[in-house]
Design a protein around this motif. Structure first.
Motif, PDB file in Angstrom:
ATOM      1  N   GLY A  11      33.390 -19.445  -4.090  1.00 54.74           N
ATOM      2  CA  GLY A  11      32.872 -19.302  -5.458  1.00 54.74           C
ATOM      3  C   GLY A  11      32.734 -17.844  -5.816  1.00 54.74           C
ATOM      4  N   GLY A  73      24.300 -15.489  -1.085  1.00 52.92           N
ATOM      5  CA  GLY A  73      23.276 -14.954  -1.993  1.00 52.92           C
ATOM      6  C   GLY A  73      21.869 -15.124  -1.431  1.00 52.92           C
ATOM      7  N   CYS A  95      21.754 -10.507  -9.536  1.00 52.92           N
ATOM      8  CA  CYS A  95      21.176 -11.306 -10.604  1.00 52.92           C
ATOM      9  C   CYS A  95      19.683 -11.469 -10.307  1.00 52.92           C
ATOM     10  CB  CYS A  95      21.892 -12.658 -10.705  1.00 52.92           C
ATOM     11  SG  CYS A  95      22.146 -13.497  -9.134  1.00 52.92           S
ATOM     12  N   ILE A 161      18.896 -18.885 -11.919  1.00 55.90           N
ATOM     13  CA  ILE A 161      19.486 -17.558 -11.849  1.00 55.90           C
ATOM     14  C   ILE A 161      19.821 -17.056 -13.253  1.00 55.90           C
ATOM     15  CG2 ILE A 161      21.650 -16.415 -11.195  1.00 55.90           C
ATOM     16  CD1 ILE A 161      21.528 -18.010  -8.596  1.00 55.90           C
ATOM     17  N   GLU A 163      21.839 -13.785 -14.980  1.00 60.10           N
ATOM     18  CA  GLU A 163      22.609 -12.558 -14.731  1.00 60.10           C
ATOM     19  C   GLU A 163      22.661 -11.770 -16.036  1.00 60.10           C
ATOM     20  OE1 GLU A 163      26.678 -13.131 -13.607  1.00 60.10           O
ATOM     21  OE2 GLU A 163      26.939 -11.028 -13.088  1.00 60.10           O
TER      22      GLU A 163
HETATM   23  N1  LIG Z   1      25.488 -15.575 -13.033  1.00 60.95           N
HETATM   24  C1  LIG Z   1      25.336 -16.091 -11.818  1.00 60.95           C
HETATM   25  N2  LIG Z   1      25.070 -17.393 -11.706  1.00 60.95           N
HETATM   26  C2  LIG Z   1      24.954 -17.954 -10.494  1.00 60.95           C
HETATM   27  N3  LIG Z   1      25.033 -17.290  -9.328  1.00 60.95           N
HETATM   28  C3  LIG Z   1      25.272 -15.976  -9.403  1.00 60.95           C
HETATM   29  C4  LIG Z   1      25.435 -15.319 -10.643  1.00 60.95           C
HETATM   30  N4  LIG Z   1      25.673 -14.035 -10.377  1.00 60.95           N
HETATM   31  C5  LIG Z   1      25.670 -13.895  -9.055  1.00 60.95           C
HETATM   32  N5  LIG Z   1      25.410 -15.066  -8.444  1.00 60.95           N
HETATM   33  C6  LIG Z   1      25.366 -15.285  -6.991  1.00 60.95           C
HETATM   34  O1  LIG Z   1      26.472 -16.131  -6.675  1.00 60.95           O
HETATM   35  C7  LIG Z   1      26.057 -17.286  -5.955  1.00 60.95           C
HETATM   36  C8  LIG Z   1      26.589 -18.551  -6.590  1.00 60.95           C
HETATM   37  O2  LIG Z   1      27.930 -18.630  -6.534  1.00 60.95           O
HETATM   38  P1  LIG Z   1      28.589 -19.894  -7.215  1.00 60.95           P
HETATM   39  O3  LIG Z   1      28.154 -19.987  -8.644  1.00 60.95           O
HETATM   40  O4  LIG Z   1      30.014 -19.825  -6.944  1.00 60.95           O
HETATM   41  O5  LIG Z   1      27.953 -21.066  -6.388  1.00 60.95           O
HETATM   42  P2  LIG Z   1      27.059 -22.277  -6.842  1.00 60.95           P
HETATM   43  O6  LIG Z   1      26.967 -22.374  -8.332  1.00 60.95           O
HETATM   44  O7  LIG Z   1      25.777 -22.187  -6.068  1.00 60.95           O
HETATM   45  O8  LIG Z   1      27.946 -23.402  -6.293  1.00 60.95           O
HETATM   46  P3  LIG Z   1      27.748 -24.922  -6.399  1.00 60.95           P
HETATM   47  O9  LIG Z   1      27.054 -25.201  -7.711  1.00 60.95           O
HETATM   48  O10 LIG Z   1      29.154 -25.404  -6.327  1.00 60.95           O
HETATM   49  O11 LIG Z   1      26.897 -25.267  -5.220  1.00 60.95           O
HETATM   50  C9  LIG Z   1      24.575 -17.393  -6.102  1.00 60.95           C
HETATM   51  O12 LIG Z   1      24.050 -17.885  -4.896  1.00 60.95           O
HETATM   52  C10 LIG Z   1      24.114 -16.006  -6.488  1.00 60.95           C
HETATM   53  O13 LIG Z   1      23.619 -15.353  -5.346  1.00 60.95           O
END
Ligand SMILES: Nc1ncnc2c1ncn2[C@@H]1O[C@H](COP(=O)(O)OP(=O)(O)OP(=O)(O)O)[C@@H](O)[C@H]1O
Ligand SMILES: O=P(O)(O)OC[C@H]1O[C@H](OP(=O)(O)OP(=O)(O)O)[C@H](O)[C@@H]1O
Length: 213
Positions: A11, A73, A95, A161, A163
């Motif tokens: 991701g 994260g 974030c 979260i 950002e």
């Molecule tokens: N705008 C943002 N929204 C969400 N996560 C962010 C953002 N900016 C940085 N991050 C970091 O990226 C990580 C999330 O990545 P990603 O969104 O790909 O995964 P996810 O949404 O947790 O995945 P999934 O919902 O499939 O479990 C977070 O754990 C955080 O530390």
């Protein structure tokens, strides 16, 4: 040579993590192929293995020793509550974890009413409200698009979260309280830290030199 295994969060953080590793000479060409369905990659010359997993599973792989090192994260680390060494802040994926809601929820948040809090991060939400604010709340676990909750009346506020703040703004919500800043962190298995101390320390030292300002 024993392999050192990396568990990387797929991701948002994956590209930045791979770019940082590449800067210190740890590369895996195969892994850059976005179409590949392969799950684990080996660099025999360097003695590294890599896999990408769902972010929330990275702490599990690392605590239980299926991976020596993880990159994930801070939000995921806090939510997982696993026994790990958190050794480095990579200063990317920055974030904030916040309490958010409509402006009208401000009063309810502060006057001690029993509010409902929707979140993908129930442990972080619970820790914040119970241990830091000493406030009893009802926590509702959701799996995504958490901003919907206060709009449709599922909860008064959310813990999520933020950002850029665009998602909140576009949905008539705002940050009401800030819980903590977040960024990508390197975590290490406790046994690996002892058994592979030299290689892991060298790697962390190299990584420190390329961390973005
Ligand atoms: N705008 C943002 N929204 C969400 N996560 C962010 C953002 N900016 C940085 N991050 C970091 O990226 C990580 C999330 O990545 P990603 O969104 O790909 O995964 P996810 O949404 O947790 O995945 P999934 O919902 O499939 O479990 C977070 O754990 C955080 O530390
Ligand atoms: O402040 P912003 O820049 O708008 O970013 C924050 C938004 O991004 C994340 O959602 P994501 O895209 O991961 O989807 P999700 O809500 O389904 O988890 C997060 O949960 C917020 O909704």
């Amino acid at each position: 040579m024993k392999y050192i295994t990396f568990a990387l969060a797929k991701g948002r953080l994956a590209k930045q993590t791979l770019a940082l590793l590449e800067q210190i000479g740890i590369t895996c060409e195969e892994m850059k192929d976005e179409k590949t369905r392969k799950l684990i990659f080996v660099n025999k010359e360097l003695g590294f293995k890599f896999f990408l997993s769902k972010a929330s599973d990275v702490p599990t792989y690392v605590e239980l020793g299926a991976a020596d090192i993880g990159v994930v994260g801070k939000d995921t680390i806090l939510e997982a509550g696993r026994k790990l060494y958190e050794v480095l802040d990579l200063n990317c994926g920055k974030c904030r974890m916040c309490v958010a809601g409509p402006a009208s929820a401000k009063e309810q948040l502060n006057n001690g009413s029993l509010i409902r809090v929707a979140s993908k991060y129930p442990s972080i939400a619970k820790d914040y409200f119970y241990n830091k604010k000493h406030q009893t709340v009802e926590i509702i676990k959701l799996n995504g698009s958490v901003e919907l909750a206060p709009i449709v009346g599922l909860s008064e506020v959310i813990v999520d979260i933020v950002e850029t703040g665009s998602t909140l703004r576009e949905n008539g919500l705002e940050v009401l309280e800030e819980i903590c800043p977040l960024s990508a962190r390197v975590v290490v298995n406790e046994v690996s830290m002892k058994m592979q101390h030299e290689r892991i320390t060298k790697l962390l030292k190299d990584l420190k030199k390329v961390i973005p300002e």
